[in-house]
Structures are given as structure tokens and as C-alpha cells.
Write a protein that holds these residues in place. Structure first.
Motif, PDB file in Angstrom:
ATOM      1  N   ARG A  82      51.249  32.477 -15.338  1.00  0.00           N
ATOM      2  CA  ARG A  82      52.248  32.725 -14.297  1.00  0.00           C
ATOM      3  C   ARG A  82      52.650  34.196 -14.222  1.00  0.00           C
ATOM      4  NH1 ARG A  82      54.022  27.695 -12.286  1.00  0.00           N
ATOM      5  NH2 ARG A  82      52.303  26.293 -12.777  1.00  0.00           N
ATOM      6  N   ARG A  86      52.389  36.444 -10.808  1.00  0.00           N
ATOM      7  CA  ARG A  86      53.481  37.193 -10.180  1.00  0.00           C
ATOM      8  C   ARG A  86      53.110  38.670  -9.998  1.00  0.00           C
ATOM      9  NH1 ARG A  86      56.675  33.398 -13.169  1.00  0.00           N
ATOM     10  NH2 ARG A  86      56.527  34.665 -15.050  1.00  0.00           N
ATOM     11  N   GLY A 109      53.290  28.910  -3.784  1.00  0.00           N
ATOM     12  CA  GLY A 109      54.721  28.948  -4.066  1.00  0.00           C
ATOM     13  C   GLY A 109      55.182  30.337  -4.473  1.00  0.00           C
ATOM     14  N   ALA A 110      54.405  31.026  -5.311  1.00  0.00           N
ATOM     15  CA  ALA A 110      54.749  32.385  -5.730  1.00  0.00           C
ATOM     16  C   ALA A 110      54.719  33.352  -4.554  1.00  0.00           C
ATOM     17  CB  ALA A 110      53.783  32.848  -6.820  1.00  0.00           C
ATOM     18  N   GLN A 112      55.266  32.555  -1.370  1.00  0.00           N
ATOM     19  CA  GLN A 112      56.415  32.270  -0.518  1.00  0.00           C
ATOM     20  C   GLN A 112      57.704  32.844  -1.097  1.00  0.00           C
ATOM     21  OE1 GLN A 112      56.506  28.039   0.199  1.00  0.00           O
ATOM     22  NE2 GLN A 112      55.352  28.257   2.097  1.00  0.00           N
ATOM     23  N   SER A 113      57.799  32.899  -2.413  1.00  0.00           N
ATOM     24  CA  SER A 113      58.982  33.494  -3.035  1.00  0.00           C
ATOM     25  C   SER A 113      59.053  34.995  -2.771  1.00  0.00           C
ATOM     26  CB  SER A 113      58.968  33.243  -4.551  1.00  0.00           C
ATOM     27  OG  SER A 113      59.058  31.855  -4.829  1.00  0.00           O
ATOM     28  N   ALA A 114      57.885  35.596  -2.522  1.00  0.00           N
ATOM     29  CA  ALA A 114      57.817  37.035  -2.310  1.00  0.00           C
ATOM     30  C   ALA A 114      57.928  37.428  -0.842  1.00  0.00           C
ATOM     31  CB  ALA A 114      56.521  37.590  -2.893  1.00  0.00           C
ATOM     32  N   THR A 115      57.498  36.536   0.069  1.00  0.00           N
ATOM     33  CA  THR A 115      57.549  36.871   1.496  1.00  0.00           C
ATOM     34  C   THR A 115      57.693  35.621   2.343  1.00  0.00           C
ATOM     35  OG1 THR A 115      56.358  37.889   3.352  1.00  0.00           O
ATOM     36  CG2 THR A 115      55.007  36.852   1.657  1.00  0.00           C
ATOM     37  N   ARG A 116      58.529  35.732   3.352  1.00  0.00           N
ATOM     38  CA  ARG A 116      58.671  34.667   4.338  1.00  0.00           C
ATOM     39  C   ARG A 116      58.211  35.150   5.713  1.00  0.00           C
ATOM     40  NH1 ARG A 116      59.211  29.389   2.600  1.00  0.00           N
ATOM     41  NH2 ARG A 116      60.367  29.403   0.640  1.00  0.00           N
ATOM     42  N   LEU A 133      56.165  23.378   0.396  1.00  0.00           N
ATOM     43  CA  LEU A 133      55.495  24.541   0.972  1.00  0.00           C
ATOM     44  C   LEU A 133      55.555  24.545   2.492  1.00  0.00           C
ATOM     45  CD1 LEU A 133      52.317  24.669  -1.309  1.00  0.00           C
ATOM     46  CD2 LEU A 133      54.503  25.846  -1.614  1.00  0.00           C
ATOM     47  N   THR A 144      53.587  29.522   6.654  1.00  0.00           N
ATOM     48  CA  THR A 144      52.506  28.951   5.848  1.00  0.00           C
ATOM     49  C   THR A 144      51.887  27.734   6.511  1.00  0.00           C
ATOM     50  OG1 THR A 144      53.667  29.665   3.837  1.00  0.00           O
ATOM     51  CG2 THR A 144      51.914  28.042   3.569  1.00  0.00           C
TER      52      THR A 144
END
Length: 333
Positions: A82, A86, A109-110, A112-116, A133, A144
Motif C-alpha cells: 500500500r 500511494r 480507491g487510492a 479516488q482519494s487523490a483526485t475527484r 467506487l 470513474t
């Protein structure tokens, strides 16, 4: 001194001047669009390379030529790590890509946590709705969308196929990546059918390569045992080790993808992953031309292939039923 320009000379001069902006525009290079790719498997994985080759071929057919109007940035080999995942996510987002292609639920998932905002197209996902997701398959929402490998219910088919090719099996070890939400969902689907087939399920949760020999070996100590190997970053990356240990322990095993069986596994039932990457190329093309991921429905495979390795069956002392052979899409002898 007055210079007189005739009407003909004036028209020629004006038409030439009008052509200058057009000529200047024609000489300008096309805008290069950036496609980032993240995958948990190693860069040397031949099956992964086949998938990305198919992706590039379809993009080229759609008018996207590497070096002219697109470029690729790759990050490979972070399955089960992980921290490395990241790190790669941060590196790729910093490159300001136009679209990202990603495989695996943890990777998406990682991201999406960084960019939307950056569009993400996924492949190799099992339950994008349950994993949070996408909002729904028909209307993903957000940034996504993509292509799932199969639904959880397919795991019941693996259970049935294992009993069909190895009727004596009563104990089944479910090999999965520890902590993977997909592994939990597949387990739940199989549990409902296990009692009907008079089998007992046991989880075999691997966290790294070292767990493969130790945990599968420990499970194999009792007779009438078999394996179902689910798809996850670690199981795919270490598929050769898993099939080797299964053969050494004389464990009949069912797998999710054809390449497990090509490498010596007994039987697989699953989709053509290369085809999903061809389809992903179509979504990437549409996004680069202005469509939004939110409006592109998540798609599932329409066909699943049954592949049987007769050489492995013979080594395990199994006689493959003629009815099963008749249903096979591919038989390896």
C-alpha cells in the motif's frame, strides 16, 4: 513616388496573406494527451503486456498515435504494498494526466482519494458499487467508470466445477489476498452453496509471497482437499508459485483466468481480460474526445471461457468427465 498595384496583384497578395494563419496552424503539432496506467502486476508479466498491447492497438485504430498525440506513463508492481501504491498515485497525479487506466479495487480507491476530477477507467474490478467506487453500474457518477471482471456469483460456478472435476474433494481452501474486499464478497457467495455440495470452506489469506508455500502447504495436510484461487493482485502476481505448490501438494484447483491454466493450473472459468482492455480503449477514446466517465455505464463481460489442462489432470490422477470436456472452450493437452 507612387506605386500602383493592379487588381490582379492585389487579390493575389490578399489571398496569400489570408493563407498565412492557415499555414501556421497546419505546422503546429497536435496536442499530446497523457494516459497514466497503474497495475499491481510486475512490468515483466507477459499477460499484462498482452493486455496493454491490445489497448494501444485499439487506440491507434481510433486515431491515437503514441509520440504524436498521446503518451503513456506506467507504474507497475505494487500488489500488496500500500505504501508503494500511494507513492505511485502521487507521482502520476502530479503528471496531470488526461485519463488514468487502473486495475484492482485498492488501486482505484487510492486514486479516488487523490483526485475527484481526473477521469479514471478501471479494469479487473469485481464489485465497484459495493466497494463504493461508483454510484451504480448504469450511472457511475463522479470521475470513474470501467469494466468488471465478473460478479460474486461466479464463485459458485468455480465451486461446482471443482466438485465436477474432483468429486472426492470435501475440503476447499479459498486462496485470497488478505484484506481484499473482493475476497470477502466471493467467500460469502460460496458459503451459501458449500453445504449443498457437501463441502467445507477454509480461508487461505495470503499477505505476501512467503505465505503461499506455508499456508497452502498447511491446508493440504488433510485428505480430499482442493483449492479455489480468487483473483487479486497477489494471486495474479504469484500465480506460477500458487500452481506449483498446488501441483506439489496434489491439490485440484480452480482459477479465475485462463493464464493460470496455461501456467500449469488445472481448470479456469472466467472472462477474456484482453477483451476488457480493448473495450477500455474505447472508453478512453470517448473521454479524450469530451465525454464524462459519469455518463459511461460500467460494463460486465458477456462471455466466460472454460479452460482445462489435461496434462495437469493426469498428473493429479483425475479423469475429466466427458460432459465437462464437451463444454470446454479450450483444452490443453
Amino acid at each position: 513616388m507612387t506605386v500602383t498595384i493592379g487588381r490582379r496583384e492585389l487579390l493575389v497578395a490578399l489571398s496569400g496573406a489570408a493563407a498565412w494563419p492557415l499555414a501556421a496552424r497546419a505546422q503546429q503539432p497536435e496536442r499530446v494527451r497523457r494516459i497514466d496506467i497503474m497495475s499491481g502486476v510486475r512490468e515483466s508479466d507477459p499477460d499484462a503486456m498482452a493486455r496493454y498491447t491490445a489497448l494501444r492497438q485499439v487506440l491507434q485504430q481510433l486515431g491515437w498515435s503514441e509520440g504524436r498525440n498521446i503518451r503513456f506513463d506506467y507504474r507497475f508492481g505494487m500488489a500488496g504494498n500500500r505504501d508503494l501504491m500511494r507513492k505511485y498515485v502521487a507521482e502520476l497525479i502530479a503528471l496531470q494526466p488526461d485519463v488514468i487506466l487502473a486495475a484492482g479495487t485498492p488501486t482505484v480507491g487510492a486514486l479516488q482519494s487523490a483526485t475527484r476530477t481526473v477521469p479514471i477507467v478501471f479494469a479487473g474490478i469485481i464489485d465497484p458499487v459495493g466497494s463504493g467506487l461508483v454510484a451504480s453500474l448504469a450511472r457511475p457518477g463522479g470521475n470513474t467508470t470501467g469494466f468488471i471482471s465478473y460478479e460474486y456469483g461466479l464463485s459458485v460456478k468455480w465451486l461446482q466445477l471443482l466438485k465436477e472435476i474432483a468429486p472426492a474433494v470435501t475440503r476447499i481452501g479459498v486462496v485470497r489476498e488478505a484484506g481484499s474486499p473482493a475476497g470477502i464478497g466471493l467467500w460469502a457467495a460460496m458459503q451459501g452453496a458449500a453445504s449443498t455440495l457437501k463441502t467445507e470452506l477454509s480461508p487461505v489469506d495470503i499477505r505476501d509471497e512467503g505465505d503461499i508455500v506455508r499456508l497452502i502447504g498447511a491446508f493440504a495436510h488433510e485428505p480430499n482437499s482442493g483449492l479455489i484461487v480468487t483473483s487479486a493482485g497477489l494471486t495474479i502476481t504469484h500465480r506460477d508459485q500458487i500452481s506449483t505448490v498446488a501441483a506439489r501438494q496434489r491439490l485440484p484447483a480452480v482459477y479465475s483466468f485462463r493464464y493460470f491454466v496455461i501456467g500449469g493450473g488445472l481448470l479456469s472459468y472466467g472472462p477474456d481480460e484482453v477483451d476488457s482492455y480493448r473495450q477500455a480503449a474505447g472508453y478512453i477514446d470517448r473521454i479524450l474526445k469530451g465525454e464524462k466517465p459519469a455518463n459511461l455505464p460500467v460494463q460486465a463481460p458477456t462471455k466466460y471461457d472454460l479452460v482445462i489442462n489435461l496434462k495437469t489432470a493426469k498428473a493429479l490422477g483425475l479423469e475429466v468427465p466427458s460432459t465437462l470436456l464437451a463444454r470446454a472452450d479450450e483444452v490443453i493437452e
